[in-house]
Design an enzyme around this catalytic site. Structure first.
Site, PDB file in Angstrom:
ATOM      1  N   CYS A 262      11.978 -15.430 -38.379  1.00 32.53           N
ATOM      2  CA  CYS A 262      12.123 -16.288 -37.385  1.00 32.53           C
ATOM      3  C   CYS A 262      11.191 -17.280 -37.449  1.00 32.53           C
ATOM      4  O   CYS A 262      10.177 -17.302 -36.975  1.00 32.53           O
ATOM      5  CB  CYS A 262      11.633 -15.502 -36.507  1.00 32.53           C
ATOM      6  SG  CYS A 262      13.010 -14.018 -36.466  1.00 32.53           S
ATOM      7  N   ALA A 264      11.960 -21.015 -36.492  1.00 30.61           N
ATOM      8  CA  ALA A 264      11.736 -22.126 -35.530  1.00 30.61           C
ATOM      9  C   ALA A 264      10.411 -22.233 -34.737  1.00 30.61           C
ATOM     10  O   ALA A 264      10.633 -20.704 -34.599  1.00 30.61           O
ATOM     11  CB  ALA A 264      12.842 -22.303 -35.239  1.00 30.61           C
ATOM     12  N   PRO A 265       9.278 -23.005 -33.726  1.00 32.43           N
ATOM     13  CA  PRO A 265       9.977 -24.619 -34.652  1.00 32.43           C
ATOM     14  C   PRO A 265       8.636 -24.966 -35.521  1.00 32.43           C
ATOM     15  O   PRO A 265       8.987 -26.247 -35.619  1.00 32.43           O
ATOM     16  CB  PRO A 265       9.069 -25.477 -32.859  1.00 32.43           C
ATOM     17  CG  PRO A 265       8.156 -24.085 -32.463  1.00 32.43           C
ATOM     18  CD  PRO A 265       8.413 -22.644 -32.873  1.00 32.43           C
ATOM     19  N   GLY A 266       8.614 -23.821 -36.214  1.00 33.99           N
ATOM     20  CA  GLY A 266       7.586 -23.795 -37.776  1.00 33.99           C
ATOM     21  C   GLY A 266       6.655 -23.937 -37.995  1.00 33.99           C
ATOM     22  O   GLY A 266       5.692 -24.858 -39.310  1.00 33.99           O
ATOM     23  N   LYS A 268       4.372 -22.048 -38.696  1.00 33.53           N
ATOM     24  CA  LYS A 268       3.931 -21.064 -39.919  1.00 33.53           C
ATOM     25  C   LYS A 268       4.078 -21.859 -40.993  1.00 33.53           C
ATOM     26  O   LYS A 268       3.790 -21.522 -41.760  1.00 33.53           O
ATOM     27  CB  LYS A 268       3.758 -19.537 -39.235  1.00 33.53           C
ATOM     28  CG  LYS A 268       3.417 -19.325 -38.149  1.00 33.53           C
ATOM     29  CD  LYS A 268       3.712 -17.551 -37.258  1.00 33.53           C
ATOM     30  CE  LYS A 268       2.469 -17.596 -36.480  1.00 33.53           C
ATOM     31  NZ  LYS A 268       3.846 -17.898 -35.601  1.00 33.53           N
ATOM     32  N   ASP A 286      16.389 -19.440 -38.710  1.00 31.05           N
ATOM     33  CA  ASP A 286      16.621 -19.270 -37.431  1.00 31.05           C
ATOM     34  C   ASP A 286      17.929 -19.630 -37.119  1.00 31.05           C
ATOM     35  O   ASP A 286      18.370 -19.777 -37.612  1.00 31.05           O
ATOM     36  CB  ASP A 286      15.552 -20.599 -36.804  1.00 31.05           C
ATOM     37  CG  ASP A 286      15.039 -19.977 -35.385  1.00 31.05           C
ATOM     38  OD1 ASP A 286      13.909 -19.297 -35.531  1.00 31.05           O
ATOM     39  OD2 ASP A 286      15.786 -20.083 -34.606  1.00 31.05           O
ATOM     40  N   ASP A 330       7.705 -13.603 -37.843  1.00 30.77           N
ATOM     41  CA  ASP A 330       7.363 -14.063 -36.563  1.00 30.77           C
ATOM     42  C   ASP A 330       7.970 -13.665 -35.560  1.00 30.77           C
ATOM     43  O   ASP A 330       9.389 -14.364 -35.331  1.00 30.77           O
ATOM     44  CB  ASP A 330       6.779 -15.284 -36.908  1.00 30.77           C
ATOM     45  CG  ASP A 330       5.747 -15.901 -35.357  1.00 30.77           C
ATOM     46  OD1 ASP A 330       5.531 -14.864 -34.979  1.00 30.77           O
ATOM     47  OD2 ASP A 330       5.991 -17.014 -34.992  1.00 30.77           O
ATOM     48  N   CYS A 383       2.656 -12.899 -30.988  1.00 29.86           N
ATOM     49  CA  CYS A 383       2.677 -13.368 -29.882  1.00 29.86           C
ATOM     50  C   CYS A 383       1.836 -12.491 -28.771  1.00 29.86           C
ATOM     51  O   CYS A 383       1.811 -12.920 -27.269  1.00 29.86           O
ATOM     52  CB  CYS A 383       1.960 -14.474 -29.096  1.00 29.86           C
ATOM     53  SG  CYS A 383       3.852 -15.037 -29.336  1.00 29.86           S
TER      54      CYS A 383
END
Length: 449
Positions: A262, A264-266, A268, A286, A330, A383
Site C-alpha cells: 500500500c 502511495a504516496p511513497g 516508505k 497501490d 503499511d 499509524c
C-alpha cells in the site's frame, strides 16, 4: 480580501459543509497573498477551531440560552473563532479577539446579533478572570477528558483501555499541539551534516532525532517546504521520525525483491530504496493512480531508479505470489496516532469505521503474505493506536497462518523503548514525541506451505 479572520471563517464554512480542513485551508490560501504572520494566524484559527470544536461547543452550551447545535451554522463558526482566540491564543489581546469577532458577525449577515456575540465573549472573559477553568466539566472521566481536550468519548475510551488517566491526558495534550516537521535525509545524495549546514545558513533551526539516523526535526516556522535548500536536489523528503522506523525494521538489503503493498504516496517506498542503496527491485503497489503519480514524482526528485509502479488492489495481485524477499504492508488505518496532523480526523472516524478497517487490514495481510518467499519477511505497520487494527489483526493472522511467526528486532534496534514483550513495536506520541505507530516484523518458515 486580506483579513485572515474573514478567510478563516470562509474556510470553516467549507469544512462544515463537508470539506476536509486541510483542503479548505489550502483552497483559501491559494486565493490570496498574505504576509507570513497572517498565514500562520489563518492556519492556527482554522485548524484550532476544527480541532477544539467539542470544547468550543460546550462553552456555547454553557454561556448561551440556545445550545450550540441550535445556533445558525455560520454564527456558530463565528463564535468558535472568537472563543478559540480567547481560550487558546495568549498572544492575541482579549479586546482584539472580541472586536474582530463582532466585526465578523456584522459583515456576515448577523448585524442584528452583534450584541449577543459581544456579550457571550465578554461573559467568557469574566469567567476566565475569576476561575482557573471557566468551563463546567462533568465528573465522568471519559466525558470530562473528551470535553476538555475535544475528542469523541470513544477515542478517549480506546486510550484509557491502554493507559492510565494521567497518561491519557498527556496523550490528549500532545495530540492538540501543532505538529512538527521531520525530514529524512537521502544518504545517496548528501549527508545529514550538509543538510544541517544548508538549513542553518537559510535561518532554519533543526535538531537530530534520537534513534533515527536520517532524521532532522525542523524547529519554528519554515515557510513553504519546497522552498527549503536541497528540496529540488533530492537531498531529503518530509517523513515523521516514527514512520522512518518502519524502514529500519523491514531492514531491506541491496539486490532483494521488496514489495510495498500500500505504497502511495511513497514515503516508505523511497526510504526502502535509499536503505538498499537503490539496488534491487522494489514494487510499489497501490490502487489509487493519482497518489502513485505523487510517488513517481518523489522518486524522480530523489533520483531513485529501483522503484517500479503497479496500480491495483493488493488483495488481488496474484502475479506477486512467492516473489518477495520482503514485504511492507503499511495498512490503511484510522490514523489515531496522527490526529494532531489532521484537524478533523477525530470527527470523521467512528467505532464502525474502525471495525470496517480491521476487516480490510485482515484481508490485506492474508493476501499479501502470499507474496513472500519461504524464509522471507513481512512488516505490518499502521499509524493508529487502536488494538482492533493492530494487535487484533496480527493475533488473528498468526492464529490462521501457523507458518508465520513474530520476528522481533534485535536488542540493538534503534531503541528498545518501543519494544513490547510480545515482540511488536508501539510508539506512544506523548512518550517518544513522534507520531503514534504500531509495527511488527513477521517471518515465514522455510517449510513448504
Amino acid at each position: 480580501m486580506t483579513n485572515p479572520r474573514q478567510i478563516a471563517f470562509n474556510a470553516l464554512r467549507d469544512v462544515h459543509k463537508g470539506a476536509y480542513a486541510d483542503v479548505a485551508l489550502n483552497r483559501a490560501l491559494q486565493k490570496v497573498t498574505l504576509p507570513n504572520h497572517d498565514r500562520r494566524l489563518l492556519t492556527e484559527l482554522v485548524y484550532g477551531s476544527v480541532r477544539r470544536q467539542r470544547t468550543l461547543d460546550a462553552l456555547i452550551d454553557q454561556l448561551a440560552t440556545k445550545k450550540s447545535h441550535q445556533q445558525p451554522k455560520d454564527l456558530r463558526s463565528i463564535l468558535h473563532l472568537g472563543l478559540y482566540q480567547l481560550r487558546y491564543q495568549e498572544r492575541i489581546p482579549a479586546s482584539a479577539a472580541v472586536n474582530t469577532t463582532v466585526q465578523l458577525a456584522k459583515e456576515n449577515g448577523f448585524s442584528g446579533l452583534t450584541g449577543f456575540v459581544n456579550g457571550l465573549l465578554r461573559q467568557y472573559i469574566r469567567l476566565a478572570e475569576k476561575l482557573p477553568e471557566p468551563l463546567k466539566l462533568p465528573e465522568n472521566p471519559v466525558e470530562r477528558l473528551g470535553i476538555l481536550h475535544s475528542f469523541p468519548d470513544w477515542i478517549i475510551q480506546v486510550w484509557l483501555d491502554q493507559l492510565d488517566l494521567v497518561e491519557t491526558e498527556n496523550l490528549c495534550d500532545w495530540m492538540n499541539q501543532t505538529p512538527t516537521i521531520d525530514l529524512r535525509i537521502n544518504p545517496l545524495r548528501t549527508s545529514i551534516e550538509e543538510v544541517e549546514t544548508a538549513l542553518e545558513s537559510a535561518g532554519i533551526l533543526t535538531r537530530r532525532v534520537n534513534n533515527c539516523p536520517q532524521a532532522l526535526r525542523l524547529i519554528g516556522s519554515t515557510g513553504a517546504i519546497q522552498n527549503l535548500p536541497g528540496f529540488n536536489e533530492g537531498w531529503w523528503s518530509v517523513q515523521d521520525a516514527s514512520a522512518q522506523l518502519v524502514g529500519y525494521l523491514l531492514h531491506p538489503q541491496a539486490g532483494e525483491v521488496v514489495i510495498d503493498a500500500c505504497a502511495a504516496p511513497g514515503g516508505k517506498t523511497t526510504h526502502i530504496a535509499e536503505l538498499m542503496g537503490d539496488e534491487g527491485e522494489i514494487w510499489a503497489c497501490d490502487r489509487t493512480a493519482s497518489r502513485l503519480r505523487k510517488l513517481k514524482e518523489n522518486a524522480q526528485r530523489l533520483h531513485l531508479q529501483s522503484i517500479q509502479i503497479c496500480t491495483g488492489d493488493s488483495r488481488n495481485l496474484p502475479q506477486f505470489n512467492h516473489r518477495g524477499d520482503r514485504l511492507l504492508l503499511d495498512a490503511p488505518c484510522s490514523g489515531l496516532g496522527t490526529l494532531h496532523r489532521h484537524a478533523d480526523a477525530r470527527w470523521r472516524q467512528t467505532l464502525e469505521s474502525v471495525q470496517e478497517l480491521s476487516i480490510l487490514q485482515t484481508e490485506l495481510i492474508s493476501q499479501t503474505s502470499q507474496f513472500v518467499k519461504p524464509g522471507g519477511v513481512l512488516v505490518y505497520a499502521t499509524c493508529t493506536l487502536h488494538p482492533a487494527e493492530n494487535e487484533g489483526v496480527i493475533s488473528t493472522f498468526l492464529a490462521n497462518h501457523p507458518q508465520w511467526q513474530i520476528y522481533p528486532p534485535s536488542a540493538d534496534f534503534l531503541d528498545s523503548a518501543y519494544s513490547t514483550p510480545q515482540g511488536w513495536l508501539k510508539v506512544w506520541p506523548h512518550r517518544q514525541n513522534m507520531d503514534g505507530f504500531f509495527m511488527v516484523r513477521l517471518r515465514k518458515t522455510n517449510d513448504s506451505e
